[in-house]
Design a protein around this motif. Structure first.
Motif: not given
Length: 71
Positions: A19-43
Protein backbone atom coordinates in the motif's frame (compact mmCIF):
# COMPACT_ATOMS: atom_id res chain seq x y z
CA UNK A 1 10.73 -44.55 -27.31
CA UNK A 2 10.51 -42.29 -24.36
CA UNK A 3 7.24 -40.62 -23.56
CA UNK A 4 7.14 -37.20 -22.06
CA UNK A 5 4.15 -36.43 -19.97
CA UNK A 6 3.13 -32.84 -19.49
CA UNK A 7 2.61 -32.34 -15.81
CA UNK A 8 0.71 -29.25 -14.80
CA UNK A 9 2.94 -26.74 -13.12
CA UNK A 10 1.52 -24.94 -10.10
CA UNK A 11 0.44 -21.39 -10.89
CA UNK A 12 2.43 -18.76 -9.08
CA UNK A 13 0.50 -15.89 -7.58
CA UNK A 14 1.70 -12.37 -8.41
CA UNK A 15 3.50 -10.58 -5.64
CA UNK A 16 1.22 -8.11 -3.83
CA UNK A 17 2.04 -4.44 -4.21
CA UNK A 18 2.49 -2.74 -0.84
CA UNK A 19 0.00 0.00 0.00
CA UNK A 20 2.96 2.31 0.66
CA UNK A 21 3.75 2.23 -3.07
CA UNK A 22 0.17 2.60 -4.31
CA UNK A 23 -0.96 5.42 -2.00
CA UNK A 24 0.99 8.31 -3.63
CA UNK A 25 -0.27 7.37 -7.12
CA UNK A 26 -3.84 6.91 -5.88
CA UNK A 27 -3.71 10.31 -4.16
CA UNK A 28 -2.34 11.92 -7.33
CA UNK A 29 -5.13 10.33 -9.38
CA UNK A 30 -7.85 11.54 -7.01
CA UNK A 31 -6.46 15.10 -6.92
CA UNK A 32 -6.18 15.15 -10.73
CA UNK A 33 -9.76 13.89 -11.09
CA UNK A 34 -11.09 16.54 -8.67
CA UNK A 35 -9.25 19.34 -10.48
CA UNK A 36 -10.55 18.11 -13.84
CA UNK A 37 -14.08 17.87 -12.46
CA UNK A 38 -13.80 21.43 -11.12
CA UNK A 39 -12.67 22.84 -14.45
CA UNK A 40 -15.36 20.99 -16.38
CA UNK A 41 -18.18 21.55 -13.92
CA UNK A 42 -17.66 24.79 -12.05
CA UNK A 43 -15.10 27.00 -13.79
CA UNK A 44 -17.33 30.00 -14.39
CA UNK A 45 -18.91 32.81 -12.49
CA UNK A 46 -17.92 33.64 -8.92
CA UNK A 47 -15.78 30.50 -8.44
CA UNK A 48 -13.70 31.17 -11.55
CA UNK A 49 -9.94 30.84 -11.16
CA UNK A 50 -9.21 31.95 -14.73
CA UNK A 51 -10.73 35.17 -16.02
CA UNK A 52 -12.57 35.21 -19.31
CA UNK A 53 -14.46 32.53 -21.18
CA UNK A 54 -11.48 30.51 -22.48
CA UNK A 55 -11.78 27.58 -20.08
CA UNK A 56 -15.57 27.53 -20.36
CA UNK A 57 -15.45 27.32 -24.13
CA UNK A 58 -12.68 24.71 -24.05
CA UNK A 59 -14.69 22.31 -21.85
CA UNK A 60 -18.14 23.28 -23.14
CA UNK A 61 -18.98 20.00 -24.91
CA UNK A 62 -17.59 17.91 -22.07
CA UNK A 63 -19.76 19.88 -19.68
CA UNK A 64 -22.89 18.98 -21.64
CA UNK A 65 -21.76 15.35 -22.00
CA UNK A 66 -21.45 15.02 -18.21
CA UNK A 67 -24.80 16.71 -17.60
CA UNK A 68 -23.61 20.03 -16.18
CA UNK A 69 -25.83 22.96 -17.13
CA UNK A 70 -24.02 26.01 -18.42
CA UNK A 71 -26.58 28.16 -20.27
Amino acid sequence: MATISALPTPATAPAPIPLRQILPWATFGVVLAVVLLYFVGAEQGITSLVSGETVHEFVHDGRHLLGFPCH
